[in-house]
Design a protein around this motif. Structure first.
Motif, PDB file in Angstrom:
ATOM      1  N   TYR A  49       0.816  -1.212   0.000  1.00 56.06           N
ATOM      2  CA  TYR A  49       0.000   0.000   0.000  1.00 56.06           C
ATOM      3  C   TYR A  49       0.853   1.267   0.000  1.00 56.06           C
ATOM      4  N   ASP A  50       1.982   1.221   0.689  1.00 53.81           N
ATOM      5  CA  ASP A  50       2.831   2.411   0.749  1.00 53.81           C
ATOM      6  C   ASP A  50       3.396   2.765  -0.619  1.00 53.81           C
ATOM      7  N   MET A  51       3.801   1.757  -1.381  1.00 51.47           N
ATOM      8  CA  MET A  51       4.433   2.047  -2.671  1.00 51.47           C
ATOM      9  C   MET A  51       3.430   2.464  -3.732  1.00 51.47           C
ATOM     10  N   ILE A  52       2.248   1.880  -3.723  1.00 50.89           N
ATOM     11  CA  ILE A  52       1.252   2.321  -4.708  1.00 50.89           C
ATOM     12  C   ILE A  52       0.793   3.733  -4.369  1.00 50.89           C
ATOM     13  N   SER A  53       0.775   4.064  -3.073  1.00 53.24           N
ATOM     14  CA  SER A  53       0.454   5.431  -2.674  1.00 53.24           C
ATOM     15  C   SER A  53       1.531   6.395  -3.155  1.00 53.24           C
ATOM     16  N   ALA A  54       2.803   5.978  -3.028  1.00 53.94           N
ATOM     17  CA  ALA A  54       3.895   6.825  -3.493  1.00 53.94           C
ATOM     18  C   ALA A  54       3.825   7.022  -5.005  1.00 53.94           C
ATOM     19  N   LEU A  55       3.487   5.968  -5.748  1.00 54.67           N
ATOM     20  CA  LEU A  55       3.356   6.078  -7.206  1.00 54.67           C
ATOM     21  C   LEU A  55       2.235   7.036  -7.578  1.00 54.67           C
ATOM     22  N   HIS A  56       1.090   6.894  -6.930  1.00 50.91           N
ATOM     23  CA  HIS A  56      -0.063   7.740  -7.228  1.00 50.91           C
ATOM     24  C   HIS A  56       0.254   9.216  -6.959  1.00 50.91           C
ATOM     25  N   LYS A  57       0.875   9.481  -5.827  1.00 49.94           N
ATOM     26  CA  LYS A  57       1.163  10.869  -5.468  1.00 49.94           C
ATOM     27  C   LYS A  57       2.254  11.475  -6.340  1.00 49.94           C
ATOM     28  N   CYS A 106       2.490   4.098 -19.882  1.00 48.39           N
ATOM     29  CA  CYS A 106       1.279   4.697 -19.317  1.00 48.39           C
ATOM     30  C   CYS A 106       1.625   5.592 -18.129  1.00 48.39           C
ATOM     31  N   THR A 107       2.533   5.134 -17.270  1.00 45.58           N
ATOM     32  CA  THR A 107       2.910   5.916 -16.084  1.00 45.58           C
ATOM     33  C   THR A 107       3.531   7.246 -16.479  1.00 45.58           C
ATOM     34  N   TRP A 125       9.128   4.443  -8.381  1.00 46.51           N
ATOM     35  CA  TRP A 125       8.220   3.626  -7.579  1.00 46.51           C
ATOM     36  C   TRP A 125       7.600   2.515  -8.417  1.00 46.51           C
ATOM     37  N   LEU A 126       7.351   2.780  -9.685  1.00 47.69           N
ATOM     38  CA  LEU A 126       6.854   1.711 -10.560  1.00 47.69           C
ATOM     39  C   LEU A 126       7.884   0.589 -10.659  1.00 47.69           C
ATOM     40  N   THR A 127       9.151   0.950 -10.827  1.00 46.63           N
ATOM     41  CA  THR A 127      10.204  -0.058 -10.936  1.00 46.63           C
ATOM     42  C   THR A 127      10.329  -0.864  -9.651  1.00 46.63           C
ATOM     43  N   ARG A 128      10.235  -0.201  -8.502  1.00 46.90           N
ATOM     44  CA  ARG A 128      10.301  -0.915  -7.219  1.00 46.90           C
ATOM     45  C   ARG A 128       9.186  -1.949  -7.114  1.00 46.90           C
ATOM     46  N   ASN A 150      10.175  11.190 -12.852  1.00 49.08           N
ATOM     47  CA  ASN A 150      11.282  10.378 -12.343  1.00 49.08           C
ATOM     48  C   ASN A 150      10.865   9.584 -11.107  1.00 49.08           C
ATOM     49  N   ALA A 151      10.190  10.253 -10.185  1.00 47.73           N
ATOM     50  CA  ALA A 151       9.715   9.551  -8.991  1.00 47.73           C
ATOM     51  C   ALA A 151       8.681   8.494  -9.354  1.00 47.73           C
TER      52      ALA A 151
END
Length: 537
Positions: A371-379, A451-452, A392-395, A387-388
């Protein structure tokens, strides 16, 4: 004094009636071994002698079930490393103690390196610094009810090991320490331990129970601790890698303090690895210190950059770092006989890499990391930081996340954060999701990347999201029953409905020309796209 022999209901040995009560006390509470039990009487003033008075009938009524799990009630006496500093002399008394504890080669290095003192504990200074509450309590041998929450390999069990030695060595026999794992122990075993703890409390001896993986108990099973933690019968220390807010009973959380442990830093891991190398008769080669200064011939030599690489590649997990080091030692270091012929060996960076194969990465597809990483990707997408977003997508991809899950969240981002500012974004996100379903990993990684980046670079508009939330607030916060649909907007499929005024006066012209209101009474002037609560009557 009667010479009648009475059989112990626990070990079934026979003793005189004058000594049976003391012997049963020791068997029952596992304070001493009964292998060399004598038939002499105990002193009247001893606590054991005052425990209970048994006659022949009462002795036969002792609950034999108490001994069924006695192996689980023995206090934890595992010997761990007692290290006071990161630099240990090979001839020091501390190092001698370490070597004694290494008698069993089958014990993993990570287990052997567990500290036994607060000064030997590495990392987590935010909770164990000299001025912290927990440090002050443990320094005074006071153990509170706590839940240790943190990622794997951060020191939860090691901290419990320190507490175990405090209970054993610094409490003057007033605290017992029992170590269990929720992966193996059941509720019945917990209840039995609590019964023993209640009896021990009569002699002013507290019981500290360490429950590893406590989140494996469901919330109903966790209720077994509640009354006894509250009454002080036991002191509970729980360890979990899962978020206690979701995995633990809220009533239990209110009785314990949650201690959050963080990933170990690279410097912490380097300190731990240096200690481990010294403990197994190795030397960390430093360019500033010639090897001639060593006081004895080491079994192996490992250079400082290799230790630093190993510490930096384990994502804060000391167990992974020590496991990688141990594997390299087992492969390279010869046995005692061969060592006399070959001398010290060198462990290189390639040897360590061969053991790990790839960088360790912490990612739990069902836990907080998910949940933390998908939140980071969304934000990051919302902030147009491409770049960010890509990071996060790569992680998530390298962590093994389901690509369809990521694509579904990208569809949400396309509507929530971009919306009408770029209507094509939704179509691209939907096509990406279908593409991920069709081709899967690893081929669909470029689809997710495209897409990202598109969404991160696209113009942003939260107009639809904000308008929807405003409409939801109006409906949810309306006082009384919801307003009725105006008559001129109602459907009139029957003559009766037409006679009642349904659909009367309706026309299909624009709202500015029709002369009609399309919102219910009391909400005629509301504007969800420029929401003002004062417009609501």
């Amino acid at each position: 004094m009667s010479c009648d022999k009475i059989a112990c209901p626990i070990c079934f040995k026979e003793f005189s009636s004058s000594t049976i009560e003391g012997h049963v006390s020791k068997c029952l509470f596992l304070n001493e071994s009964t292998s060399n039990e004598s038939s002499t009487s105990f002193k009247d003033g001893s606590p054991v002698g005052k425990l209970i008075k048994l006659d022949d009938t009462k002795a036969k009524r002792i609950n034999l079930g108490t001994m069924k799990r006695k192996s689980n009630l023995i206090e934890s006496t595992s010997v761990s490393t007692n290290v006071e500093s990161s630099k240990i002399s090979p001839n020091s008394s501390v190092n001698t103690e370490i070597k004694k504890s290494f008698g069993n080669d089958h014990v993993p290095l990570a287990e052997r390196m567990r500290p036994t003192t607060l000064t030997g504990y590495v990392g987590q200074t935010h909770i164990l610094g000299p001025s912290t509450i927990l440090f002050q309590l443990l320094h005074k041998s006071e153990v509170p009810n706590i839940i240790l929450w943190g990622p794997p390999g951060c020191g939860k069990t090691s901290l419990a090991n320190v507490i175990a030695h405090i209970c054993k060595n610094k409490s003057n026999g007033k605290m017992r320490y029992v170590k269990l794992s929720a992966a193996m122990a059941g509720v019945g075993e917990i209840k039995e331990m609590i019964t023993i703890a209640s009896n021990e409390l009569k002699f002013n001896r507290r019981t500290v129970i360490f429950m590893d993986e406590i989140h494996r108990f469901n919330k109903n099973q966790q209720d077994v601790f509640l009354p006894h933690v509250e009454s002080g019968t036991i002191t509970l220390i729980g360890a979990t890698t899962e978020n206690p807010s979701f995995s633990l009973n809220s009533a239990l959380l209110s009785r314990c303090r949650v201690i959050v442990l963080e990933k170990l830093t690279v410097l912490n891991l380097i300190s731990i690895l240096n200690r481990a190398v010294t403990s197994v008769d190795g030397i960390v080669y430093k360019s500033s210190e010639p090897l001639e200064n060593a006081s004895k011939i080491p079994k192996f030599i490992i250079d400082e950059p290799t230790i630093e690489w190993l510490a930096g590649t384990c994502d804060g997990d000391a167990r992974i770092a020590l496991g990688g080091l141990e594997l390299a030692i087992q492969c390279k270091v010869p046995g005692e006989e061969d060592f006399l012929k070959t001398g010290p060996v060198t462990i290189t960076l390639n040897d360590i890499k061969e053991g790990l194969k790839k960088t360790h990465m912490l990612y739990d597809k069902k836990g907080d990391q998910h949940y933390d990483m998908i939140s980071a990707l969304h934000k990051s997408v919302r902030a147009s930081d491409e770049n960010a977003s890509l990071y996060w997508l790569t992680r998530m991809i390298l962590g093994g996340e389901n690509p369809v899950y990521i694509a579904r969240r990208l569809v949400r981002m396309a509507c929530e954060d971009i919306g009408l500012a770029d209507p094509k974004a939704l179509g691209i996100a939907v096509h990406t999701m279908h593409g991920c379903k069709m081709i899967g990993m690893p081929e669909c990684d470029v689809l997710l990347t495209q897409c990202t980046i598109y969404l991160a670079r696209a113009p942003k508009s939260r107009l639809m999201e904000d308008a929807l939330r405003a409409a939801q607030r109006v409906v949810a916060e309306h006082q009384g029953s919801q307003p009725a649909v105006p008559l001129h907007l109602r459907n009139a499929p029957t003559k009766l409905m037409k006679n009642l005024g349904y659909s009367k006066g309706y026309n299909m012209r624009h709202k500015d020309e029709s002369g009609l209101n399309y919102l219910p009474e009391g909400l005629e002037n509301v504007n969800f796209f420029d929401f003002d609560e004062s417009c609501i009557v």
